[in-house]
Design an enzyme around this catalytic site. Structure first.
Site: not given
Ligand code: NAI
Ligand SMILES: CCCCCC(=O)/C=C/C=C\C/C=C\C/C=C\CCCC(=O)O
Length: 306
Positions: A12, A18, A36, A64, A155, A157-159, A192
Site C-alpha cells: 500500500g 507507505g 499497491d 492486492d 476498522y 476491530a481490524s486494528k 494523509t
Molecule cells: N491516516 C490515518 O489517520 C491513519 C492511518 N493508519 C493506517 O496507516 C496505513 C496507511 O494509511 P494511509 O497512508 O493513511 O492511507 P492511504 O489511503 O493514503 O494509503 C493506503 C494505501 O493502501 C492501498 N490499498 C488499499 N487496499 C489495498 C489492497 N487490497 N492491496 C494493496 N494495497 C491496498 C491504497 O490503494 C493506498 O495506496 C493504513 O493501514 C491505515 O489504517 C493508522 C492510523 C491513522
Molecule cells: C474513524 C476511523 C479513523 C481512524 C484512523 C485511525 O486509525 C486513527 C486512529 C486514532 C486514534 C483512535 C482513537 C482514539 C485514540 C485515543 C486518543 C488518540 C488521540 C489522537 C492523537 O493524539 O494522536
C-alpha cells in the site's frame, strides 16, 4: 540508520504513510518495492523516487494484499528484480470502514496475516532463506480503544486484530526458531490521503483532536519506522505515536492484567460469597483501593527506611 542495500517490501505504498516509509528506505541506502492496487499512482511515486535515488533501487509491483498468489508473486518478483532476499516487510496497506466492513477486515487483517505468514515462510530458518528479518505491521491507536459507532467498528476491530496478531506472532519462540521479529506501529490520526478523502469524517476528526496541529505528519510515522528498525531487540511490541509527545511502547502485560483482575474477583468473593458477577463499579472500587494500598505501603516503607 544505514540500510546498505537491504531489500524491503512496503504494501500500500503508492501514497501516504507507505510512500513516506519507502522514501525513507531509499534515503538510507536500502532498496524497496513499492506495491499497491493503484497502478497509476504507484508508478508515478516509483518514477519520482527512481529519479531521486536511482532506478536500480526502487521498483513497482502491483499487489492486492488480500490475494495470496498476488502477495507470493510480489515477494518472488522482488527477489528476482533485486537479486537478493527480502529482509523487511512493512504491512501498511489499509482502508477505513467506509470501504465496507468485509473489505475492511479483508484488507486490514486478512491481507496483513497473509503477509506475516509469508514473511515467516520466506525469511525464516525453517523454510525460508534463513537470514531472518523483520515485519512491521501498521496498526493504529484505534486498535486499543472503542470506536464511536457501529459503522466504524470494523476498522477498530481490524486494528485490534493486528495488535493481537503482532503480540502473538512476535514471541520469543518465533524469534528463536525463525529469526524473524514482528512489531507494530500504532499511530493516531495522520495527515494523509486516506484521512483527507472523506470531508465529513475529516471535519469530525479534526474537531475531536482539536485541529490540524494535532494531526501527525507522515514524517512522525517514518520516525517510528526508524525506531523499530534501529532497535534490534523489540519483538511483539506496539510502538504508539501521538501528536506532540514522545513515542512509547504499549506495555505487553496482558497476562498480568488478567491476574490482577482475577485477584480482585477473588477478594470480591470473600466480601460477597454469593455474587455471580463483579460489576464495573466494584472493579473501580478495587482499583482505587489497590492504588491507595500501594500509596500507604510506600509511605510506610519510606518512613521506616529514611
Ligand atoms: N491516516 C490515518 O489517520 C491513519 C492511518 N493508519 C493506517 O496507516 C496505513 C496507511 O494509511 P494511509 O497512508 O493513511 O492511507 P492511504 O489511503 O493514503 O494509503 C493506503 C494505501 O493502501 C492501498 N490499498 C488499499 N487496499 C489495498 C489492497 N487490497 N492491496 C494493496 N494495497 C491496498 C491504497 O490503494 C493506498 O495506496 C493504513 O493501514 C491505515 O489504517 C493508522 C492510523 C491513522
Ligand atoms: C474513524 C476511523 C479513523 C481512524 C484512523 C485511525 O486509525 C486513527 C486512529 C486514532 C486514534 C483512535 C482513537 C482514539 C485514540 C485515543 C486518543 C488518540 C488521540 C489522537 C492523537 O493524539 O494522536
Amino acid at each position: 540508520m544505514s540500510f546498505s542495500n537491504k531489500v524491503f517490501i512496503v504494501t500500500g505504498s503508492a501514497r501516504g504513510v507507505g510512500a513516506g516509509i519507502a522514501e525513507n528506505i531509499l534515503q538510507n541506502g536500502g532498496r524497496v518495492t513499492i506495491s499497491d492496487v493503484l497502478n497509476e499512482v504507484g508508478l508515478a511515486t516509483t518514477d519520482r523516487l527512481a529519479k531521486l535515488y536511482g532506478t536500480e533501487k526502487v521498483t513497482f509491483i502491483h499487489c492486492d494484499v488480500t490475494n495470496q498468489q498476488s502477495f507470493e508473486s510480489l515477494w518472488s518478483e522482488t527477489e528476482k528484480i533485486f537479486g537478493s532476499p527480502v529482509q523487511v516487510l512493512v504491512n501498511n496497506a489499509g482502508v477505513f470502514h467506509n470501504a465496507g466492513w468485509e473489505k475492511c477486515i479483508d484488507i486490514n487483517l486478512k491481507g496483513l496475516m497473509i503477509g506475516n505468514y509469508l514473511a515467516l515462510d520466506r525469511m525464516g530458518k525453517t523454510k525460508g532463506h534463513g537470514l531472518g528479518g523483520q515485519v512491521i505491521n501498521v496498526a493504529s491507536l484505534a486498535g486499543f480503544v472503542a470506536g464511536s459507532d457501529a459503522i466504524s467498528s470494523p476498522y477498530f476491530a481490524s486494528k485490534a486484530g493486528v495488535i493481537s496478531l503482532t503480540k502473538s506472532i512476535g514471541n520469543d519462540l518465533t524469534l528463536r526458531t525463525e529469526g524473524v521479529r514482528v512489531n507494530a506501529i500504532c499511530m493516531g490520526y495522520t495527515d494523509t490521503g486516506l484521512f483527507n478523502k472523506n470531508k465529513q469524517l475529516n471535519d469530525q476528526i479534526l474537531e475531536e483532536v482539536g485541529g490540524t496541529k494535532n494531526l501527525l505528519p507522515v514524517s512522525r510515522i517514518v520516525d517510528a519506522f526508524q525506531v523499530l528498525m534501529s532497535n534490534g531487540k523489540v519483538n511483539g511490541r506496539s510502538l504508539c505515536v501521538m501528536a506532540n509527545i514522545p513515542m512509547w511502547y504499549y506495555p505487553r502485560h496482558d497476562r498480568q492484567e488478567i491476574i490482577f483482575w482475577a485477584c480482585g474477583a477473588k477478594l470480591f468473593k470473600r466480601l460477597r460469597p454469593n455474587a455471580m458477577v463483579m460489576e464495573p463499579w466494584h472493579q473501580a472500587v478495587f482499583f482505587i483501593g489497590f492504588q491507595l494500598f500501594l500509596f500507604i505501603a510506600l509511605q510506610t516503607l519510606w518512613r521506616i527506611f529514611f
